[in-house]
Design an enzyme around this catalytic site. Structure first.
Site, PDB file in Angstrom:
ATOM      1  N   SER A 199       0.847  -1.191   0.000  1.00 23.22           N
ATOM      2  CA  SER A 199       0.000   0.000   0.000  1.00 23.22           C
ATOM      3  C   SER A 199       0.880   1.237   0.000  1.00 23.22           C
ATOM      4  CB  SER A 199      -0.887   0.012   1.256  1.00 23.22           C
ATOM      5  OG  SER A 199      -1.544   1.256   1.421  1.00 23.22           O
ATOM      6  N   TYR A 205      -1.781  -1.095  10.450  1.00 24.27           N
ATOM      7  CA  TYR A 205      -1.923  -1.451   9.034  1.00 24.27           C
ATOM      8  C   TYR A 205      -0.716  -0.974   8.231  1.00 24.27           C
ATOM      9  CZ  TYR A 205      -3.916  -1.459   4.291  1.00 24.27           C
ATOM     10  OH  TYR A 205      -4.151  -1.650   2.941  1.00 24.27           O
TER      11      TYR A 205
END
Length: 297
Positions: free
Chosen positions: A189, A202
């Site tokens: 990401s 995350y």
């Protein structure tokens, strides 16, 4: 839906926020999202780039995994998808689309935070498809927390098990089955490089995915196997309204990108197909950022 083959302004090619408020329970369903994400259901056109290949995709029921599964099938691959049992309705649609292309589809409902299931899942894929030569590790957990004090040990544990431990277990079980020419693709990401304050655990896990894949790529190339990372920016998936972002952030999701909108999962399909295909024969250990103009990764 939009015809992706016709030249058009990418800023207005897909829906722009504001979006309706739409909280969902974890893990969320693509079918409940408004607007509906484009995973390539009618917009992805294949050309045989993966003919005869055998792929395992985690998180293949919705979002990025669903887009990859549809694209791979239309490029000629047999596809196994893993997902949680609560995502069965989304997964059934994907299985039907794979089979509609005349390809073998394998449904693998289960929890990848369970090491035994990760290893069983790989074995089931090899048995059903007759092998495996594309591995896409994509399933993820994302839960926003406003402050470090709110990230519980259970939060941290579940995020790391879903995003990092499962990646290791699945890769470890799959590598012995991969022939020379095979491809491993992980999903990181933009958060690995430009972390949001509310996505502490995350973002940490996504940075770990980048490092793990780069190290794995060095090992695997000695066997003639490539490994690469895709690092998306803001993409319109069920991860967002099911606790990945605050409700008010979902309403404006993607508005801060250079495009003024979030990406649609199908806009990642071509990257996954490229990295899986023989056309990427000189690409390994790379990170492909698809960030909506953020200029990182």
């Amino acid at each position: 839906m939009t015809d992706r083959l016709i030249m058009q302004d990418p800023r207005t090619q897909y829906p722009r926020p504001p979006f309706p408020r739409q909280p969902q329970p974890t893990p969320g369903l693509a079918a409940e999202m408004n607007p509906k994400p484009d995973h390539g259901e009618t917009s992805y056109v294949g050309s045989g780039k993966l003919k005869g290949r055998k792929a395992l995709i985690t998180g293949g029921d919705s979002g990025v995994g669903r887009a990859a599964a549809i694209a791979f099938a239309r490029e000629g691959a047999d596809v196994a998808i893993s997902y949680l049992e609560s995502e069965q309705s989304d997964a059934a649609e994907v299985i039907a689309m794979i089979e509609a292309e005349g390809r073998t589809a394998l449904a693998l409902p289960g929890d990848i935070t369970d090491e035994r299931w990760c290893r069983d899942m790989v074995a089931k894929t090899v048995d059903a498809l007759g092998g495996i030569d594309i591995l896409v590790i994509n399933a993820a957990r994302q839960k926003y927390r406003e402050d470090v004090s709110q990230v519980t040990s259970d939060d941290f544990d579940q995020t790391m098990k879903t995003n990092l431990y499962a990646m290791h277990w699945i890769a470890q079980a799959t590598v012995p089955h991969l022939p020379a020419g095979a491809s491993v693709i992980t999903t990181a990401s933009v958060q690995a490089y430009d972390p949001s304050a509310i996505l502490l655990d995350y973002a940490t896990s996504k940075a770990g995915i980048v490092a793990y894949t780069k190290a794995l790529a060095k090992q695997l190339l000695e066997k003639g196997i490539r490994a690469n990372v895709v690092a998306p920016g803001p993409f319109w998936t069920a991860l967002q309204p099911s606790g990945g972002q605050p409700a008010e952030a979902v309403e404006q999701f993607g508005a801060k990108s250079a495009f003024g909108r979030p990406g649609q999962p199908v806009e990642l399909s071509a990257v996954y197909v490229l990295l899986a295909s023989q056309e990427a024969s000189f690409i390994s250990g790379e990170v492909y950022g698809v960030t909506g103009g953020a200029g990182v990764a």
